[in-house]
Design a protein around this motif. Structure first.
Motif, PDB file in Angstrom:
ATOM      1  N   GLU A   4       2.687 -15.948 -39.118  1.00 54.17           N
ATOM      2  CA  GLU A   4       2.317 -14.193 -38.959  1.00 54.17           C
ATOM      3  C   GLU A   4       3.593 -13.630 -39.246  1.00 54.17           C
ATOM      4  O   GLU A   4       3.492 -12.643 -40.051  1.00 54.17           O
ATOM      5  CB  GLU A   4       1.972 -14.146 -37.651  1.00 54.17           C
ATOM      6  N   ILE A   5       4.819 -13.883 -39.047  1.00 51.98           N
ATOM      7  CA  ILE A   5       5.988 -12.911 -39.137  1.00 51.98           C
ATOM      8  C   ILE A   5       6.220 -12.915 -40.466  1.00 51.98           C
ATOM      9  O   ILE A   5       6.983 -11.945 -41.088  1.00 51.98           O
ATOM     10  CB  ILE A   5       7.106 -13.521 -38.451  1.00 51.98           C
ATOM     11  N   LEU A  16       9.725  -5.228 -34.162  1.00 50.31           N
ATOM     12  CA  LEU A  16       9.962  -6.561 -33.539  1.00 50.31           C
ATOM     13  C   LEU A  16      11.179  -6.760 -32.934  1.00 50.31           C
ATOM     14  O   LEU A  16      11.490  -7.191 -31.639  1.00 50.31           O
ATOM     15  CB  LEU A  16       9.363  -7.812 -34.539  1.00 50.31           C
ATOM     16  N   THR A  17      12.249  -6.420 -33.854  1.00 59.27           N
ATOM     17  CA  THR A  17      13.682  -6.791 -33.349  1.00 59.27           C
ATOM     18  C   THR A  17      14.120  -5.763 -32.235  1.00 59.27           C
ATOM     19  O   THR A  17      14.774  -6.165 -31.333  1.00 59.27           O
ATOM     20  CB  THR A  17      14.493  -6.556 -34.417  1.00 59.27           C
ATOM     21  N   ARG A  19      11.965  -4.812 -29.878  1.00 56.14           N
ATOM     22  CA  ARG A  19      11.340  -5.414 -28.612  1.00 56.14           C
ATOM     23  C   ARG A  19      12.299  -6.540 -28.242  1.00 56.14           C
ATOM     24  O   ARG A  19      12.339  -6.887 -26.902  1.00 56.14           O
ATOM     25  CB  ARG A  19      10.090  -5.839 -28.976  1.00 56.14           C
ATOM     26  N   TYR A  20      13.119  -7.120 -28.932  1.00 54.46           N
ATOM     27  CA  TYR A  20      13.701  -8.415 -28.557  1.00 54.46           C
ATOM     28  C   TYR A  20      15.167  -7.944 -28.290  1.00 54.46           C
ATOM     29  O   TYR A  20      16.159  -8.363 -27.765  1.00 54.46           O
ATOM     30  CB  TYR A  20      14.055  -9.321 -29.490  1.00 54.46           C
ATOM     31  N   TYR A  42      14.260 -20.986 -38.947  1.00 53.15           N
ATOM     32  CA  TYR A  42      15.372 -19.988 -38.488  1.00 53.15           C
ATOM     33  C   TYR A  42      16.821 -20.501 -38.255  1.00 53.15           C
ATOM     34  O   TYR A  42      17.705 -19.736 -38.409  1.00 53.15           O
ATOM     35  CB  TYR A  42      14.868 -19.494 -37.137  1.00 53.15           C
ATOM     36  N   GLN A  55      14.538 -17.632 -30.020  1.00 54.46           N
ATOM     37  CA  GLN A  55      13.337 -16.823 -29.143  1.00 54.46           C
ATOM     38  C   GLN A  55      12.522 -16.642 -30.444  1.00 54.46           C
ATOM     39  O   GLN A  55      11.156 -16.792 -30.236  1.00 54.46           O
ATOM     40  CB  GLN A  55      13.777 -15.487 -28.809  1.00 54.46           C
ATOM     41  N   LEU A  56      12.734 -16.446 -31.778  1.00 56.90           N
ATOM     42  CA  LEU A  56      11.834 -16.360 -32.849  1.00 56.90           C
ATOM     43  C   LEU A  56      11.172 -17.480 -33.116  1.00 56.90           C
ATOM     44  O   LEU A  56       9.681 -17.629 -33.348  1.00 56.90           O
ATOM     45  CB  LEU A  56      12.653 -15.679 -34.238  1.00 56.90           C
ATOM     46  N   GLN A  58      10.473 -19.919 -31.158  1.00 54.09           N
ATOM     47  CA  GLN A  58       9.340 -20.104 -29.960  1.00 54.09           C
ATOM     48  C   GLN A  58       8.142 -19.492 -30.153  1.00 54.09           C
ATOM     49  O   GLN A  58       6.959 -19.624 -30.016  1.00 54.09           O
ATOM     50  CB  GLN A  58      10.077 -19.822 -28.851  1.00 54.09           C
ATOM     51  N   ASP A  59       8.529 -18.101 -30.562  1.00 54.38           N
ATOM     52  CA  ASP A  59       7.326 -16.993 -30.296  1.00 54.38           C
ATOM     53  C   ASP A  59       6.334 -16.718 -31.808  1.00 54.38           C
ATOM     54  O   ASP A  59       5.440 -16.544 -32.074  1.00 54.38           O
ATOM     55  CB  ASP A  59       7.737 -15.711 -30.029  1.00 54.38           C
ATOM     56  N   TYR A  60       7.519 -17.298 -33.055  1.00 53.68           N
ATOM     57  CA  TYR A  60       6.814 -16.945 -34.287  1.00 53.68           C
ATOM     58  C   TYR A  60       7.018 -18.100 -35.069  1.00 53.68           C
ATOM     59  O   TYR A  60       7.889 -18.112 -36.027  1.00 53.68           O
ATOM     60  CB  TYR A  60       7.315 -15.624 -34.889  1.00 53.68           C
TER      61      TYR A  60
END
Length: 350
Positions: A4-5, A16-17, A19-20, A42, A55-56, A58-60
């Motif tokens: 999706e990213i 997005l960045t 939020r992190y 990544y 984190q990315l 894992q989430d994206y």
């Protein structure tokens, strides 16, 4: 959603960045990796903090395609069977052309399988499975660039599937390929090849980009075309020509006709005259295609002298025509042949 990213624009990545808890400039770095460098992991993004990358991931998650089989022709053509995250497979073909192979053309798939059931096509025997996403289309371009170690210069949506039956994802992919931030391939070097889906042709005529259009015609006699291409029998030739006239008037761009010469089927004098009549009044070019032999198919290629006769006759009527040189015939050249022939192969990742 997997990948999706990759569809995010710079503004969305800035959100997005943020939020992190990352500074704004990280979004630009992330955008360059995803869109400009077509990163497949990544781990490649070495200018991003390690914790942020984790984190990315894992989430994206970035699901990359795998090359199940790769074959190289004596003429330099490379053919790939590509597998996506759900196990679905398509074919992609890369063709270096030009005097010094300065052009690199990718013929990419837009669907897994095909619902068109064209009688001469190996993919048509497979049936339709699903549409590809825009990212899955552009991933085919990325894998070719990685394999060749150079940029792709030309694109053709002419692999497996009917592009106009996956219109929105197709246009998104073409715009990604055309973007100066991404592959930066000129719109006039990007071609969509369709069986003649009239709503798609009409819609393409309204797009602002100068993408080019090719029509798989294969016969200008309605009954023969219906037999060869049964799934477009409800879109008759007079309606197709009307749509193409509108396309030319709207865009001032030439249409190409793809015509597969099949011995004793569509290569007679009546077939030639029907093609002349169909081309009359259209800004067009005719690509005559050599028939690839497909196991179990009753169709055979026409002799070369017939192609020469057609090219000469079309030229006398001021219709430009060429005979496309067969490429990759020694590596299961017809679309669908290589994929359908695979059995118990192991995966290799490019």
């Amino acid at each position: 959603m997997m990948n999706e990213i990759k569809t995010y624009n710079l503004s969305q990545l800035e959100d997005l960045t943020s939020r992190y808890g990352q500074p704004k400039f990280r979004a630009k770095q992330l955008y360059e990796w995803l869109v400009g460098k077509h990163a497949i992991s990544y781990d490649e993004m070495t200018n991003l903090p390690k914790d942020f990358r984790a984190q990315l991931a894992q989430d994206y998650p970035l699901a990359t395609c795998e090359v199940i089989d790769r074959q190289v022709s004596k003429d330099g053509t490379r053919k790939y069977v590509v597998c996506f995250h759900d196990g679905c497979m398509v074919e992609t073909v890369a063709m270096p052309t030009g005097e010094n192979d300065e052009r690199l053309t990718v013929c990419f798939s837009t669907q897994v399988g095909c619902a068109m059931e064209c009688a001469f096509c190996a993919t048509g025997r497979e049936g339709f499975c699903r549409n590809l996403t825009a990212n899955e289309m552009t991933e085919q371009v990325s894998l070719v660039e990685r394999d060749f170690g150079r940029r792709v210069t030309n694109l053709v949506a002419m692999g497996q599937g009917e592009p106009f039956l996956n219109y929105d994802a197709l246009i998104e992919a073409l715009r990604m390929a055309n973007s100066a931030d991404s592959f930066n391939i000129g719109a006039r070097h990007i071609t969509v090849s369709t069986c003649g889906i009239i709503p798609g042709i009409d819609q393409l005529a309204e797009e602002p980009e100068q993408f080019t259009l090719a029509i798989s015609l294969h016969s200008a006699i309605q009954e023969k075309r219906d037999q060869l291409m049964p799934r477009v029998s409800h879109q008759p030739l007079p309606s197709l020509k009307k749509s193409l006239k509108h396309y030319v008037e709207k865009t001032n761009r030439r249409v190409s006709f793809e015509y597969l010469l099949i011995k004793g089927v569509n290569d007679g004098e009546e077939d030639l005259q029907a093609l002349l009549d169909f081309c009359d009044g259209l800004l067009c070019h005719v690509n005559l295609l050599p028939m690839n032999k497909i196991a179990g198919s009753p169709f055979q290629p026409s002799p070369r002298y017939i192609a020469d006769h057609w090219i000469s006759t079309l030229g006398k009527h001021h219709i430009e025509a060429t005979m496309r040189r067969s490429r990759g015939s020694d590596i299961a050249g017809a679309c669908g042949q290589l994929k359908n022939s695979l059995q118990n192969v192991s995966r290799e990742t490019i």
